[in-house]
Every structure is written in structure tokens, then in C-alpha cells.
Design an enzyme around this catalytic site. Structure first.
Site, PDB file in Angstrom:
ATOM      1  N   HIS A  31      -9.859   1.840   0.715  1.00  0.00           N
ATOM      2  CA  HIS A  31      -9.612   0.588   1.652  1.00  0.00           C
ATOM      3  C   HIS A  31     -10.692   0.601   2.835  1.00  0.00           C
ATOM      4  CE1 HIS A  31      -7.803  -2.748   3.765  1.00  0.00           C
ATOM      5  NE2 HIS A  31      -6.632  -2.665   3.091  1.00  0.00           N
ATOM      6  N   GLU A  75     -11.559  -3.905  -2.664  1.00  0.00           N
ATOM      7  CA  GLU A  75     -10.655  -2.962  -3.084  1.00  0.00           C
ATOM      8  C   GLU A  75     -10.405  -3.137  -4.563  1.00  0.00           C
ATOM      9  OE1 GLU A  75      -7.045  -3.360  -0.642  1.00  0.00           O
ATOM     10  OE2 GLU A  75      -8.205  -4.796   0.462  1.00  0.00           O
ATOM     11  N   HIS A 121       0.926  -1.132  -0.035  1.00  0.00           N
ATOM     12  CA  HIS A 121      -0.049   0.076   0.022  1.00  0.00           C
ATOM     13  C   HIS A 121       1.009   1.132  -0.097  1.00  0.00           C
ATOM     14  CE1 HIS A 121      -3.601  -2.258   0.148  1.00  0.00           C
ATOM     15  NE2 HIS A 121      -3.522  -2.571   1.382  1.00  0.00           N
TER      16      HIS A 121
END
Length: 327
Positions: A173, A290, A103
Site C-alpha cells: 500500500h 495496489e 485490508h
């Protein structure tokens, strides 16, 4: 509505933008581009927040790893070995998930304060990611626009340009619990997902490179069924990359009747059942859907490309629609 949410010790302000339209009320923070709350009615008209979040900024700072509601990048999901090759050069990233980059690294987009300006029925966040930030090449100018459409759906539109070749993969997210954010395990939700294949992973949750068919496996959600637990996997959406968002998933919570539809331009969707959530949340308290390009794509030339080059514009859009079903 725009109001002060909190202030860092150095005086940096974090603002909360509240959007309301067609029965949906959403709050967006300039810290991390976080979707702090989404309130929608159930079949009886009773309203509840259906995403996990914290009341104040301190909660997000104390518990960063769940990425609750956050805008994640420069690269959502994992890059194996925290490195990738682009144009015959290897770029070393900041590892933050064992040996991998997850991420966006140690201080990704989820931990930055974004500039904000009003947009029609929403807010536009923007920032410049400097060349070398977390090891990624190129100066990246990014904007993300959150709006509520006439149906009350939350639209998230991403754009980015670069001055040097780089890789980009952005997503949101949020963890959804359509019974209400404080009602416990979400495994009883029913999911339909238009994906005939998924990307199997190794022990570090890195794709093996195979696109495996879901037939006869627990990964087959082509017809709606209970989600259960044990998922942190990327699904290969049958539609592939599209210019405009197309519906790919529906989540349904039978007791409340609430539904969530997901439409996207992206070719993949990471289903994460949040089995590793910890205090203050219970394991499995929400489900993340996601939308994304595939994990480790920079190291997998057979996957859809994630390179962005000067003169190109990165565009991605995802729409979360809310509704109800009768008994």
C-alpha cells in the site's frame, strides 16, 4: 544493511533493512512489512524519496489508517458485510470500515512485527497467521521477499500455504509521489493503465459485480493522461492472472521526469488518489497503485478466485520499476 529502528514498550524490536542497487535505495521495516522510503534520481540526477512515510515508528502507530507503505492482508481491500461463505460455512470477520472488513481487519498484517532474514539483494519477511486471526480460517504461513533487481526495480514476491481452506489477497500500500514525497498534490502525474474494464462500486465502495467498460468515461487510462482525483476503484487488467509479472501501468511526473512502471501477476489494480489523506499529509499527496485480486471476491463467484486450500501455494509478484524521461 539491517539496523534497529525502534522498540515497543514490551521489548519487541522493529528493524529497518536498507537495500541499495543500481541507483535505488529502499528501506523496509519489519513492522507491517512497510516500505518506509524509496529514493531515486530525477532527470538531473537529483535524488528524492518518492513514497509517503514517517520518520519514526510513532508516526505509523499514530496514523495507521493510511496504511503508508504497508503489507496488507490477509485480504487486501474490502469484504462486504465483514463475512463470506466458503464450503457452505459462513465466516464472520472483524469489521473496520463501516460494516465491511478492509485490508485484513482491525489488526491485519500491516500491524504485525514480522520475522526477517537476508535474501539475495533483499530481505525475506515471514510470519504465521493463526487460525481465527481477525476471523479468517486456517493457519497461514506467509513470506514476502523484497529485492532490488539489476535495474534498481523493487520486486515484492508473496507466498503462502494453509492447513485449512481460506481466502488470501496480499498487496503493498505505498503512496507514490514522483516529484518527491513532500512536494504536494500528485494529481498532475500522468497514468497509463492497461485496463479496458473496471468494477463499479456502491456507496460503501463494494463492487456491484459488474465489469464495466471504460470507454468514454473518466476511468479510461489506456492512453496516458493526468490522473486528477476522485479514484478509489479496482481496474480489471486486460492480461488477467499471469504466471510471471507483466507490465500493466506507467506513472510519469513531467517536472522531474521520473517514471514508475508496474508489472504484476495479479488480475486487478486499485487506483487510489488518496483524496481523504489528512494531517500530516495533504489530501492527494500520493497515488496508490495496489496490485490485487478484486475487492469482495469471496462473495463474488464471477470474480477470479481467492480461495487457498491445503496443498496449494499462493504466489503473487509485483515489480515497481523506476526511470526517467527527458524534457
Amino acid at each position: 544493511m539491517n539496523e534497529l529502528f525502534s522498540t515497543f514498550s514490551d521489548g519487541t524490536e522493529v528493524h529497518r533493512w536498507t537495500l541499495e542497487r543500481a541507483g535505488t535505495r529502499a528501506e523496509i521495516l519489519t513492522y507491517g512489512g512497510i516500505v518506509r522510503s524509496v529514493e531515486v534520481p530525477d532527470r538531473e540526477g537529483r535524488r528524492a524519496c518518492v513514497v509517503l512515510g514517517f520518520a519514526g515508528l510513532d508516526g505509523y502507530l499514530a496514523h495507521p489508517e493510511p496504511y503508508c507503505g504497508a503489507l496488507v492482508g490477509r485480504y487486501a481491500n474490502r469484504i462486504a458485510g465483514a463475512r463470506f461463505r466458503l464450503d457452505d460455512r459462513v465466516y464472520a470477520l472483524e469489521p473496520n470500515n463501516g460494516p465491511s472488513s478492509l485490508h485484513g481487519g482491525v489488526r491485519g498484517f500491516d500491524k504485525r512485527v514480522w520475522d526477517a532474514e537476508p535474501a539475495e539483494h533483499g530481505v525475506r519477511l515471514s510470519r504465521v497467521s493463526a487460525h481465527g486471526e481477525e476471523g479468517f480460517p486456517g493457519r497461514l504461513e506467509v513470506s514476502v521477499t523484497y529485492t532490488l533487481d539489476a535495474s534498481g526495480a523493487l520486486r515484492i514476491a508473496y507466498e503462502a500455504v494453509t492447513d485449512a481452506p481460506t481466502v488470501v489477497n496480499l498487496t503493498n500500500h505505498s503512496y507514490f509521489n514522483l516529484a518527491g514525497h513532500d512536494t504536494g498534490h500528485a494529481g498532475g502525474h500522468e497514468l497509463r493503465l492497461a485496463a479496458s474494464r473496471f468494477t463499479p462500486v456502491d456507496e460503501d465502495l463494494i463492487p456491484t459485480g459488474v465489469l464495466q467498460h471504460v470507454s468514454g468515461s473518466r476511468f479510461d487510462f489506456r492512453e496516458a493522461r493526468k490522473v486528477g482525483s476522485g479514484y478509489d476503484h479496482n481496474f480489471v487488467l486486460d492480461k488477467g492472472v499471469t504466471e510471471h509479472p507483466e507490465e500493466v501501468a506507467e506513472l510519469h511526473e513531467p517536472a522531474s521526469g521520473r517514471t514508475l512502471t508496474v508489472a504484476t501477476t495479479e488480475p486487478g489494480l486499485q487506483l487510489y488518489t488518496a483524496d481523504h489523506l489528512s494531517d500530516p499529509f495533504a489530501p492527494g499527496a500520493g497515488i496508490a497503485l495496489e496490485t490485487q485480486h478484486f475487492p469482495d471476491s469471496p462473495n463474488r463467484p464471477q470474480f477470479p478466485r481467492t480461495e487457498l486450500r491445503p496443498g496449494e501455494v499462493y504466489r503473487s509478484e509485483t515489480v515497481y520499476g523506476f526511470g526517467v524521461r527527458g524534457c
